[in-house]
Enzyme design. Structure first.
Site, mmCIF file in Angstrom:
data_model
loop_
_atom_site.group_PDB
_atom_site.id
_atom_site.type_symbol
_atom_site.label_atom_id
_atom_site.label_comp_id
_atom_site.label_asym_id
_atom_site.label_seq_id
_atom_site.Cartn_x
_atom_site.Cartn_y
_atom_site.Cartn_z
ATOM 1 N N ALA A 23 13.771 -3.790 7.055
ATOM 2 C CA ALA A 23 13.206 -5.133 6.946
ATOM 3 C C ALA A 23 11.748 -5.101 6.498
ATOM 4 O O ALA A 23 11.223 -6.106 6.000
ATOM 5 C CB ALA A 23 13.318 -5.852 8.289
ATOM 6 N N GLY A 24 11.096 -3.934 6.639
ATOM 7 C CA GLY A 24 9.679 -3.834 6.267
ATOM 8 C C GLY A 24 9.443 -3.260 4.886
ATOM 9 O O GLY A 24 8.290 -3.042 4.500
ATOM 10 N N PRO A 77 11.425 0.506 9.097
ATOM 11 C CA PRO A 77 12.635 -0.318 9.179
ATOM 12 C C PRO A 77 12.915 -0.964 7.830
ATOM 13 O O PRO A 77 11.982 -1.320 7.100
ATOM 14 C CB PRO A 77 12.265 -1.376 10.231
ATOM 15 C CG PRO A 77 11.178 -0.740 11.050
ATOM 16 C CD PRO A 77 10.404 0.097 10.082
ATOM 17 N N ASP A 118 -7.087 2.246 4.946
ATOM 18 C CA ASP A 118 -8.151 1.317 5.353
ATOM 19 C C ASP A 118 -8.892 1.738 6.614
ATOM 20 O O ASP A 118 -9.593 0.919 7.232
ATOM 21 C CB ASP A 118 -7.604 -0.106 5.542
ATOM 22 C CG ASP A 118 -7.101 -0.701 4.240
ATOM 23 O OD1 ASP A 118 -7.686 -0.385 3.191
ATOM 24 O OD2 ASP A 118 -6.126 -1.472 4.269
ATOM 25 N N VAL A 130 0.845 -1.204 0.000
ATOM 26 C CA VAL A 130 0.000 0.000 0.000
ATOM 27 C C VAL A 130 0.876 1.248 0.000
ATOM 28 O O VAL A 130 0.622 2.209 -0.740
ATOM 29 C CB VAL A 130 -0.950 0.001 1.213
ATOM 30 C CG1 VAL A 130 -1.709 1.327 1.289
ATOM 31 C CG2 VAL A 130 -1.935 -1.158 1.121
#
Length: 274
Positions: free
Chosen positions: A58-59, A56, A119, A36
């Site tokens: 990693a995300g 981060p 959302d 998104v």
């Protein structure tokens, strides 16, 4: 007043104010680095915004990681902190942490920074619609947060119904408008410029406008002073011919174009001022 009831459009509450928000050069803070967020980032980059991503490493999904590596966005490699809002003109939150998202929303409200929490319609100052883009042409379909998937379906149907090369035709009209403003820059010329551009937009087909060369536009502008619009035949005949006196200009009329130029009333709105 009773006689005026059917004279004016009825108010339909519950909608959104659909506008083309100019964020060029403004700072947009994107919290999150998933799918998104990637879509939000692309929308903002297409609008020439400065994008700062807080997430981060990693995300980050592959697309966001690519934009970070290419220097297309600034990256803060950690989770969100309140100080990240300093200097932000807009905030887009796209993380799977409801409590953290709501906290960011509250901070944005305190600072009066427009925000969108993915959302979570109640925590949005604005929504992202389903977008069709063809050069300068942008069409957005919004269901006001009620049915994003349906908005995408409707957008695809609208896109399929558009004439071929619509964006290129609009580019030509935009370039002609720019030339006209240089030719007749005075404020009092505004109404005349608008009327003439409407005639031009109505006079030629999409394909014909896509084929306008720089020379064609310059020749077309030679008819502006008299408020006339030549036929396509006349424009073609003028190529390489600087002397209007040598041409048959009977197809240049104060109204619409004659000859091979076909009527195209659907383009009239393109000449409306921005």
């Amino acid at each position: 007043m009773a006689d005026s009831k059917n004279q004016f459009p009825a108010v339909q509450g519950g909608g959104s104010l659909i506008i083309a928000w100019q964020i060029k050069g403004k700072t947009v803070l994107v919290v999150g680095g998933g799918e998104v967020a990637a879509g939000r980032i692309l929308n903002c980059l297409n609008a020439d915004a400065r994008v700062v991503v807080v997430s981060p490493s990693a995300g980050l999904n592959p697309e966001v990681a690519y934009r970070v590596a290419e220097g297309q966005v600034d990256h803060i490699d950690r989770k969100f902190e309140p100080g990240d809002l300093d200097g932000a003109d807009m905030v887009l939150v796209a993380i799977d942490e409801p409590d953290a998202s709501t906290e960011i929303w509250k901070l944005c409200k305190e600072r009066r920074i427009p925000a969108n929490i993915a959302d979570v319609p109640p925590e949005c100052d604005f929504y992202f619609g389903s977008m069709h883009r063809d050069g300068p042409l942008q069409i957005m379909v919004s269901t006001n947060g009620k049915g994003p998937r349906l908005a995408s379906t409707i957008r695809k149907q609208i896109a399929q119904a558009l004439p071929k090369d619509a964006g290129k035709a609009i580019e030509s009209i935009g370039e002609l408008r720019g030339k006209l403003r240089k030719l007749a820059p005075a404020v009092e010329e505004g109404p005349k410029r608008m009327r003439w551009m409407i005639k031009v937009s109505d006079a030629y087909s999409w394909d014909q406008m896509c084929g306008f060369s720089e020379e064609d536009m310059d020749n077309l502008l030679r008819f502006y002073a008299k408020g006339e619009v030549p036929s396509l035949d006349v424009l073609v005949a003028m190529r390489g011919e600087p002397d209007l006196a040598k041409l048959d200009l009977s197809d240049a009329t104060p109204g619409a174009s004659q000859g091979t130029a076909s009527s195209n009333p659907g383009l009239g709105s393109i000449s409306s001022p921005t």
